[in-house]
Design an enzyme around this catalytic site. Structure first.
Site, PDB file in Angstrom:
ATOM      1  N   GLU A  57      -4.542  -2.731  -0.673  1.00 28.15           N
ATOM      2  CA  GLU A  57      -3.627  -3.838  -0.410  1.00 28.15           C
ATOM      3  C   GLU A  57      -4.254  -5.179  -0.756  1.00 28.15           C
ATOM      4  OE1 GLU A  57      -3.964  -1.237   1.487  1.00 28.15           O
ATOM      5  OE2 GLU A  57      -1.954  -0.393   1.617  1.00 28.15           O
ATOM      6  N   HIS A 126       1.529   2.108  12.636  1.00 26.98           N
ATOM      7  CA  HIS A 126       2.626   2.033  11.670  1.00 26.98           C
ATOM      8  C   HIS A 126       3.899   1.449  12.293  1.00 26.98           C
ATOM      9  CE1 HIS A 126      -0.053   5.142  10.081  1.00 26.98           C
ATOM     10  NE2 HIS A 126       0.478   4.956   8.899  1.00 26.98           N
TER      11      HIS A 126
END
Length: 322
Positions: A57, A126
């Site tokens: 990322e 998450h």
């Protein structure tokens, strides 16, 4: 059109309208993203404009920010918003600040799409709602749509802005909400919206919590109270004017948000209203946010810590009776 389909349609429209728009992310091409939001776009626009990235990322955000300074308009997908922590330096220290540090020589027309929030039972790594982190960062616009129509128009507007936009999409809405998109309606102009008019209490919310607040408002109507629900749409810039107009009508304010209640963006609304709307208020401001604990696995456990229509109802009923 479902919420996820509306986002795909917005990306499709911008890819079609502007050759400088590109899509970047892990598995956004052949797979179409982990939630299939970008499904089919690589077949239409090719691998030069819908690019699968390595699982990094930080590298993804840095590459996209650099491309944005060179004239591209990247749309980045972070697979789960929780993973954006790996890209914080590139987003917070570079993308958000380079316009200021270069005295306006560089802009970063970058959109970072962030599927986040609870409600899908994905566990503590998450399911977080991290939007308050970015609302505190100068240089970033923070968007959080609550309807498919808003998701469509707000994303199209985000792509055309010259500042970096953190675009928070609650993944619990992807396949639960559907509505027709009005092609004539157009961009929102970074403004809030009154989703339900009312006279007794103002609820200010954003994202998935707008729907929960509207459900609570229905329950409160059965109890005899008229609730106005304001959808902020953007956590920065904040549309203070719409909130002020609503509070001056109802005289009571509750802020409902999915981020952790302690230090969350709703605290900013409450603090501002406590000072600037002090003489308009006839009761204490209520904050209804997520408890400061890791998001647990299991729907009943999630619902014990994240605001639900029932918990919003209880808090706002107490305020309405004050």
């Amino acid at each position: 059109m479902k919420f996820a389909e509306a986002i795909r349609a917005a990306i499709d429209a911008e890819l079609s309208a502007d050759q400088s728009v590109v899509v970047l992310g892990e598995e956004v091409g052949a797979l179409g993203g982990v939630f299939t939001v970008t499904k089919g776009l690589v077949d239409k626009y090719g691998e030069d404009r819908v690019l699968d990235s390595p699982i990094s990322e930080g590298a993804l955000a840095g590459f996209a920010a650099g491309a944005a300074t060179a004239g591209m308009r990247p749309i980045v997908e972070i697979m789960f918003s929780d993973f954006v922590m790996l890209a914080m330096d590139q987003l917070v220290n570079f993308a958000a600040k380079i316009h200021y540090m270069s005295n306006g020589q560089f802009s970063v027309p970058l959109v970072v799409r962030l599927p986040g929030g609870a409600g899908t039972n994905h566990g503590p790594q998450h399911s977080q709602a991290l939007e308050s982190w970015f609302a505190q960062t100068p240089g970033l616009i923070v968007a959080m749509p609550s309807t498919p129509s808003d998701a469509y128009w707000m994303l199209r507007e985000a792509v055309r802005l010259d500042d970096p936009v953190m675009f928070f999409e609650n993944k619990n809405l992807y396949f639960r909400l559907a509505e027709e998109i009005d092609p004539a309606e157009g961009p929102r102009g970074l403004r809030a919206a009154v989703r339900r008019p009312g006279d007794d209490v103002t609820i200010v919310s954003a994202g998935r919590m707008v729907g929960a607040s509207l459900e609570a408002a229905d329950l409160l109507a059965e109890a005899g109270f008229s609730i106005e629900v304001v959808d902020m749409r953007y956590l920065w810039p904040l549309d203070y004017g719409t909130v002020a107009a609503s509070v001056r009508k109802t005289s009571k304010l509750a802020v409902v948000y999915e981020a952790v209640e302690y230090g969350g963006w709703g605290s900013e609304i409450a603090s501002w209203a406590a000072r600037d709307l002090f003489t308009d208020l006839d009761g204490p401001i209520h904050r209804i946010g997520t408890h400061r604990v890791p998001i647990p696995v299991g729907v009943p456990l999630e619902e014990a810590i994240v605001p639900t229509p029932a918990t919003i109802f209880e808090s706002v009923l107490e305020l309405a009776k004050y």
